[in-house]
Design an enzyme around this catalytic site. Structure first.
Site, PDB file in Angstrom:
ATOM      1  N   LYS A  62       0.896  -1.386   0.001  1.00 57.23           N
ATOM      2  CA  LYS A  62      -0.147   0.048  -0.018  1.00 57.23           C
ATOM      3  C   LYS A  62       0.762   1.327  -0.127  1.00 57.23           C
ATOM      4  CE  LYS A  62      -4.146   0.743   2.471  1.00 57.23           C
ATOM      5  NZ  LYS A  62      -4.662   0.483   4.096  1.00 57.23           N
ATOM      6  N   ARG A  84     -14.527   2.581  15.702  1.00 58.50           N
ATOM      7  CA  ARG A  84     -15.579   3.889  15.145  1.00 58.50           C
ATOM      8  C   ARG A  84     -16.767   2.924  14.850  1.00 58.50           C
ATOM      9  NH1 ARG A  84     -11.275   5.563  10.662  1.00 58.50           N
ATOM     10  NH2 ARG A  84     -11.135   3.339  11.013  1.00 58.50           N
ATOM     11  N   SER A  96      -8.230   8.481   7.808  1.00 57.80           N
ATOM     12  CA  SER A  96      -7.160   9.063   7.086  1.00 57.80           C
ATOM     13  C   SER A  96      -7.595   9.286   5.597  1.00 57.80           C
ATOM     14  CB  SER A  96      -5.860   8.134   7.154  1.00 57.80           C
ATOM     15  OG  SER A  96      -5.521   8.335   8.608  1.00 57.80           O
TER      16      SER A  96
END
Ligand code: ADP
Length: 167
Positions: free
Chosen positions: A41, A90, A128
């Site tokens: 990534k 979250r 992000s």
């Protein structure tokens, strides 16, 4: 000493990450923010840049350290005698993935515990990637990331725009 690690990509660190770091630093003697090197990534910031941004933000937190690691998290933890992983949760979307990860880590090393901390309401939908998206389109990222790293993000985004406009 009770040491915990808060692992993640932190590309870049957001107010959501910082909230979890702040709250965990009050619970543990020492907290390591571990930036995961993922060769598959390619992020917006390099690993060294991410570490620098986090260091800038946690500079007044004496029991918080920043490090990067590659390979298995539990191997890094063994090297440093860390026994606890702290993860922020979250909205429901994080649950399944995090549950799976914590079970896998438990299988790899039964002595390790993963502790979940609920995201604060105002950071529940902050990631992000959403910050990067907003920044790339010139939107305002105030209140989403620590104030002191806004110039770094703006500069990085403008470098990318400049490079993509060059023939
Ligand atoms: P992102 O999804 O933002 O790229 P990371 O991979 O860096 O996040 O995540 C590292 C850890 O931080 C994970 O445990 C993730 O659930 C947690 N985290 C990310 N964003 C938030 C937030 N807004 N509030 C609380 N925890 C968060």
């Amino acid at each position: 000493m009770n040491i915990a690690i808060c692992p993640g990509s932190f590309d870049p660190i957001t107010n959501g990450h910082l909230d979890i770091i702040n709250r965990s630093a009050r619970i543990f003697d020492e907290l390591i923010v571990g930036v995961l090197v993922n060769p598959e990534k390619k992020g917006l910031f390099s690993i060294d840049e991410r570490v620098k941004l986090i260091k800038k933000v946690v500079k007044n937190m004496p029991n918080v350290k920043v490090a990067s690691f590659s390979g298995l998290l539990i191997d890094f933890m063994k090297e440093r005698n860390i026994k606890v992983i702290v993860k922020g949760l979250r909205a429901v979307s994080d649950f399944e993935y995090e549950f799976q990860m914590s079970l896998m880590n438990k299988k790899l090393d039964p002595n390790i515990e993963t502790v979940f901390m609920m995201a604060s309401a105002m950071n529940s939908f902050l990631s992000s990637s959403s910050v990067k998206q907003v920044a790339m389109f010139g939107g305002c990222i105030e209140g989403l990331v620590p104030e002191e790293i806004i110039p770094d993000i703006t500069q990085k985004v403008s470098e990318i725009h400049k490079n993509s406009n060059e023939p």
